[in-house]
Write a protein that holds these residues in place. Structure first.
Motif, PDB file in Angstrom:
ATOM      1  N   ILE A  46     -38.553 -53.016  54.409  1.00  0.00           N
ATOM      2  CA  ILE A  46     -38.287 -54.399  54.819  1.00  0.00           C
ATOM      3  C   ILE A  46     -38.410 -55.396  53.668  1.00  0.00           C
ATOM      4  N   SER A  47     -38.743 -54.901  52.497  1.00  0.00           N
ATOM      5  CA  SER A  47     -38.769 -55.755  51.306  1.00  0.00           C
ATOM      6  C   SER A  47     -38.745 -54.865  50.073  1.00  0.00           C
ATOM      7  N   ASP A  52     -43.513 -51.060  51.406  1.00  0.00           N
ATOM      8  CA  ASP A  52     -43.399 -52.026  52.506  1.00  0.00           C
ATOM      9  C   ASP A  52     -42.323 -51.549  53.471  1.00  0.00           C
ATOM     10  N   LYS A  53     -42.721 -50.670  54.377  1.00  0.00           N
ATOM     11  CA  LYS A  53     -41.770 -50.099  55.333  1.00  0.00           C
ATOM     12  C   LYS A  53     -42.404 -50.052  56.717  1.00  0.00           C
ATOM     13  N   ILE A  54     -41.573 -50.132  57.723  1.00  0.00           N
ATOM     14  CA  ILE A  54     -42.015 -50.116  59.114  1.00  0.00           C
ATOM     15  C   ILE A  54     -41.619 -48.797  59.764  1.00  0.00           C
ATOM     16  N   GLY A 111     -45.877 -48.258  56.192  1.00  0.00           N
ATOM     17  CA  GLY A 111     -46.312 -48.285  54.803  1.00  0.00           C
ATOM     18  C   GLY A 111     -47.544 -49.148  54.611  1.00  0.00           C
ATOM     19  N   ARG A 112     -48.042 -49.156  53.392  1.00  0.00           N
ATOM     20  CA  ARG A 112     -49.266 -49.888  53.082  1.00  0.00           C
ATOM     21  C   ARG A 112     -49.040 -50.902  51.961  1.00  0.00           C
ATOM     22  N   PRO A 113     -48.201 -51.939  52.224  1.00  0.00           N
ATOM     23  CA  PRO A 113     -48.047 -52.983  51.215  1.00  0.00           C
ATOM     24  C   PRO A 113     -49.355 -53.764  51.073  1.00  0.00           C
TER      25      PRO A 113
END
Length: 379
Positions: A46-47, A52-54, A111-113
């Protein structure tokens, strides 16, 4: 350096991405009653930020989700949880709706942003912006927003920020509904006075790290492989699960809770210990202009946060109780819960419109039940 630290962390905790995916697939394959073809599992970036993922489990019975023409329900899991834990409600709900079990940013299998929020507003943006970016990438136009516990809190806040994207809201034992009572400290003392030494010690440790930028899940990671003992105790609380089912749930929980913490650090910006809202949802619910259904279990600890003088101005809010269910309603009473959810979604046209601002009418949600000593709930 990051790679070395990550490897050492994985060795201590026992986490691996391969095991995470395997334990998730095991729950979906063995316990949902659905075919593997009914699921589509995605990790949507997502960025451009690292990791940074859902993560999403989409369910469209009998066809791929891309072919689905039904109305969509988006379900947000509770604090630190992941979509596969809601396997017991998937089959019944997928008969009528396309389902999207969406792990919140930095939690579950997502994910773990990095979590950089330093205020309630920034923490809320971190979570809600993640949901909205996922929705945009997925191409859904309008959805039924559903959430359990902390997920219910965020589903409501999402509906507030993006009302044109939400057709109705379903809240399963939502946290953060009501403000912290004035006698909160005394209530805590009354609660723990009969605890044994270990439970008191654990309660104090969890309370001590219930602060912005920290998380109760840190205790599990510090324990590493020994945390299996705590998780075994946790899953043993659910007598409706078979021995084999408990084992599969525990293995899945171990993997998702051993992942590094980021999004989970947002919780302390939303909730006080005990599930009371820092910015309570009762205010938000009075502003939402779509049908809202709230579900509590009769043995639900969250229901104990409901104040005796509870009232909502919004006549589009319906509160329901599920007999003999705890906070984990989806696990305890999946059939009863899904029946009520489907009933409420089918009856949306019968909800009374929101009264005008000048209306003297104040809707008081019916008596919750004698156990809670609270005014109002429908059965």
């Amino acid at each position: 350096m990051r790679s070395i630290v990550s490897r050492l962390f994985a060795i201590w905790t026992g986490y691996s991405e391969k095991k995470e995916k395997l334990t998730e697939f095991t729950l979906l394959r063995k316990w949902t009653g659905l075919s593997p073809n009914d699921f589509t599992i995605t990790d949507t970036p997502i960025s451009s930020v690292h990791d940074d993922k859902i993560h999403c489990i989409a369910v469209a019975k009998g066809k791929s989700v891309a072919e689905g023409k039904k109305e969509a329900i988006v379900l947000l899991p509770g604090f630190g949880a992941s979509g596969a834990l809601y396997y017991r409600v998937m089959k019944e709900l997928s008969e009528k709706y396309d389902l999207y079990f969406v792990d919140m940013r930095g939690m579950g299998c997502s994910g773990r942003p990095e979590f950089t929020a330093r205020s309630h507003e920034e923490a809320e943006k971190y979570i809600i912006e993640g949901i909205e970016r996922w929705r945009e990438k997925t191409g859904l136009e309008k959805v039924v927003m559903c959430g359990h516990s902390l997920g219910g809190y965020m589903a409501t806040r999402y509906a507030k920020h993006y009302p044109h994207r939400v057709s109705s809201v379903l809240l399963i034992s939502p946290a953060g509904m009501w403000p912290k009572p004035q006698d909160f400290d005394q209530r805590v003392q009354n609660l723990i006075k009969d605890y044994g030494f270990f439970r008191k010690y654990l309660f104090k440790k969890v309370s001590a790290i219930w602060t912005p930028g920290r998380s109760p899940m840190e205790l599990l990671r510090y324990c590493g492989p020994l945390s299996v003992l705590l998780l075994n105790t946790y899953v043993s609380l659910y007598p409706s699960l078979s021995k084999e089912e408990k084992r599969d749930v525990r293995k899945y929980l171990f993997q998702i809770l051993m992942k590094p913490g980021t999004g989970e650090y947002a919780m302390a910006y939303f909730l006080y210990p005990g599930g009371y809202g820092i910015n309570p949802l009762e205010k938000t619910l009075n502003e939402i202009k779509v049908p809202v259904s709230v579900y509590y279990g009769t043995k639900d600890w969250v229901a104990a946060t409901i104040p005796p003088d509870m009232h909502l101005n919004n006549t589009m809010v319906k509160v329901r109780r599920i007999k003999d269910a705890s906070h984990q309603i989806c696990t305890d009473k999946p059939k009863e819960l899904t029946e009520k959810m489907l009933e409420d979604l089918a009856a949306r046209s019968e909800f009374v419109p929101l009264p005008s601002q000048n209306s003297p009418f104040k809707h008081q949600v019916k008596k919750l039940m004698n156990i809670f000593n609270v005014n109002n709930i429908c059965t």
